[in-house]
Design a protein around this motif. Sequence first.
Motif, PDB file in Angstrom:
ATOM      1  N   VAL A 153       0.016  -3.382  -9.741  1.00  0.00           N
ATOM      2  CA  VAL A 153       0.666  -3.501  -8.439  1.00  0.00           C
ATOM      3  C   VAL A 153      -0.116  -4.501  -7.597  1.00  0.00           C
ATOM      4  O   VAL A 153      -1.340  -4.385  -7.460  1.00  0.00           O
ATOM      5  N   LYS A 154       0.616  -5.478  -7.041  1.00  0.00           N
ATOM      6  CA  LYS A 154      -0.013  -6.512  -6.210  1.00  0.00           C
ATOM      7  C   LYS A 154       0.259  -6.230  -4.745  1.00  0.00           C
ATOM      8  O   LYS A 154       1.395  -5.958  -4.346  1.00  0.00           O
ATOM      9  N   LYS A 155      -0.780  -6.314  -3.915  1.00  0.00           N
ATOM     10  CA  LYS A 155      -0.648  -6.095  -2.477  1.00  0.00           C
ATOM     11  C   LYS A 155      -1.611  -7.024  -1.746  1.00  0.00           C
ATOM     12  O   LYS A 155      -2.536  -7.583  -2.329  1.00  0.00           O
ATOM     13  N   GLY A 156      -1.384  -7.162  -0.427  1.00  0.00           N
ATOM     14  CA  GLY A 156      -2.282  -7.939   0.407  1.00  0.00           C
ATOM     15  C   GLY A 156      -2.024  -9.425   0.319  1.00  0.00           C
ATOM     16  O   GLY A 156      -1.342  -9.923  -0.570  1.00  0.00           O
ATOM     17  N   HIS A 157      -2.591 -10.181   1.285  1.00  0.00           N
ATOM     18  CA  HIS A 157      -2.361 -11.623   1.349  1.00  0.00           C
ATOM     19  C   HIS A 157      -3.609 -12.363   1.831  1.00  0.00           C
ATOM     20  O   HIS A 157      -3.523 -13.414   2.462  1.00  0.00           O
ATOM     21  N   ASP A 176      -5.401   3.484  -1.492  1.00  0.00           N
ATOM     22  CA  ASP A 176      -4.368   3.185  -0.498  1.00  0.00           C
ATOM     23  C   ASP A 176      -4.946   2.934   0.893  1.00  0.00           C
ATOM     24  O   ASP A 176      -4.559   1.980   1.578  1.00  0.00           O
ATOM     25  N   MET A 179      -6.823  -0.429   1.034  1.00  0.00           N
ATOM     26  CA  MET A 179      -5.935  -1.593   1.033  1.00  0.00           C
ATOM     27  C   MET A 179      -5.186  -1.721   2.352  1.00  0.00           C
ATOM     28  O   MET A 179      -5.004  -2.838   2.861  1.00  0.00           O
ATOM     29  N   GLN A 183      -5.375  -5.509   4.384  1.00  0.00           N
ATOM     30  CA  GLN A 183      -4.265  -6.306   3.852  1.00  0.00           C
ATOM     31  C   GLN A 183      -4.442  -7.800   4.107  1.00  0.00           C
ATOM     32  O   GLN A 183      -4.109  -8.635   3.257  1.00  0.00           O
ATOM     33  N   GLU A 187      -6.462 -10.142  -1.380  1.00  0.00           N
ATOM     34  CA  GLU A 187      -5.317 -10.010  -2.270  1.00  0.00           C
ATOM     35  C   GLU A 187      -5.710  -8.992  -3.333  1.00  0.00           C
ATOM     36  O   GLU A 187      -6.722  -9.146  -4.014  1.00  0.00           O
TER      37      GLU A 187
END
Length: 425
Positions: A153-157, A176, A179, A183, A187
């Motif tokens: 699972v990919k999250k953040g930028h 969770d 992250m 965020q 990444e």
Amino acid sequence: MNIAVDTGADEAAKMNWWGANKDFQFDKLVTVQVARESGVYKGTIGVCDAAGARAKHFNNLFQHNLEIRVEGDSILIGVKRTELTEKMKMNLIAAVGSREQWNDDIPNTRSVTVDLSLPRPARGLREIDVSRNNFRFPSDYKTLADHQPPLIVKKGHGRETLILVPGVYSGKEIFDGFMARNQSQYEFYVLTPPGLNGTPARPLPSETTSFGEFSWTRRLERDILDLINREKLNKPILIAHGFPGSLAAEELAVQHPEALGGIIEIASMPVQFFPSPKDPTRKTRATPEERIEIVNEGWAQKWFKYVTHETWESNNYPAEMFANDPVRSEQVRQQAEAALLPVKIRYLCEFMASDHSVELANLEAPLLALRPGFNERLLADSATSWFRASFQDSWDAFSKNSRIQTTDDSERPGADSGGSVETGR
């Protein structure tokens, strides 16, 4: 095989055992002195008292009254309690040998107490079911094909990349909170080891495959390396919450140091102490080869293959290990235990068989070990005092390597002093 029983009778009715445990006195003796003929066991089978044992009449009380089963190299003897004693409590030893030569007493000093009047314990069960085989999946279980990647699972930028790997005691939401708070800074790629948190497991290796092959751990290393190559990640930081991710991270740091920017291990146990079987004082550390043999021949074949779900959970990580809040800690414990027993056993046995002392002592990649904090009540309790040695003190052995840094959970701003192996508190 013999089972010598002290039922609590008068001293005059007892005699000393003649094997290695010569100080043990018994008044009832279960004897199985047999050979296998035409598919059945024939020979001396039964129960005697001390007088019968002195006369070498080993079934003077009952003859051919025992159930005899052999499972691999395990011997199981069934006997009615009432043919030994009317009491519910007794002391006993077991002895194995050939004819009248006994070469293995269990235990080799004193005895084991069996009290059938006690309630069934909630923790510390010692029950096995030899009809089980925890090295196989149910026939209808769908495994993850070798060519398929695990759940990612990919999250953040953010500009910096972190690969997060939950472990066997993580639960589903372990990262969770972390992250959600970061965020915009990172990444994230959350790579769940197959079989954990509701994901399908890889096929199990053949039962003859040594745990020293680290089949699943090394497949997890490939999963991480494949992710780095596929996404063209530039030296990501690998964050592992305990094993199996910690083992995979350390192997990658040695085999592919160019692929990682560093490692962060959360609540991991770097090396579990195993005493060498060659040292009766149990102070000498087992060699890597001895560890693997102990796991393969002892723990795996004699115990984990047959343990029941109830026995596993009653001996596994207690809820108070996970967090101070009792509701949250029990929730995480249940999530961790939801994985299939063959999955948990496979990952655990590979961890038990591992010894990364040399790799950690010579590690060149930077590693930060976040040691969990536990409150003094837990550390003072004999049932949970091992937390300190396994999760905290075990890192001290690698303090000479300047590339390895440690920090304690209790030192973080806002951290409490309780037991926790979570990052998202």
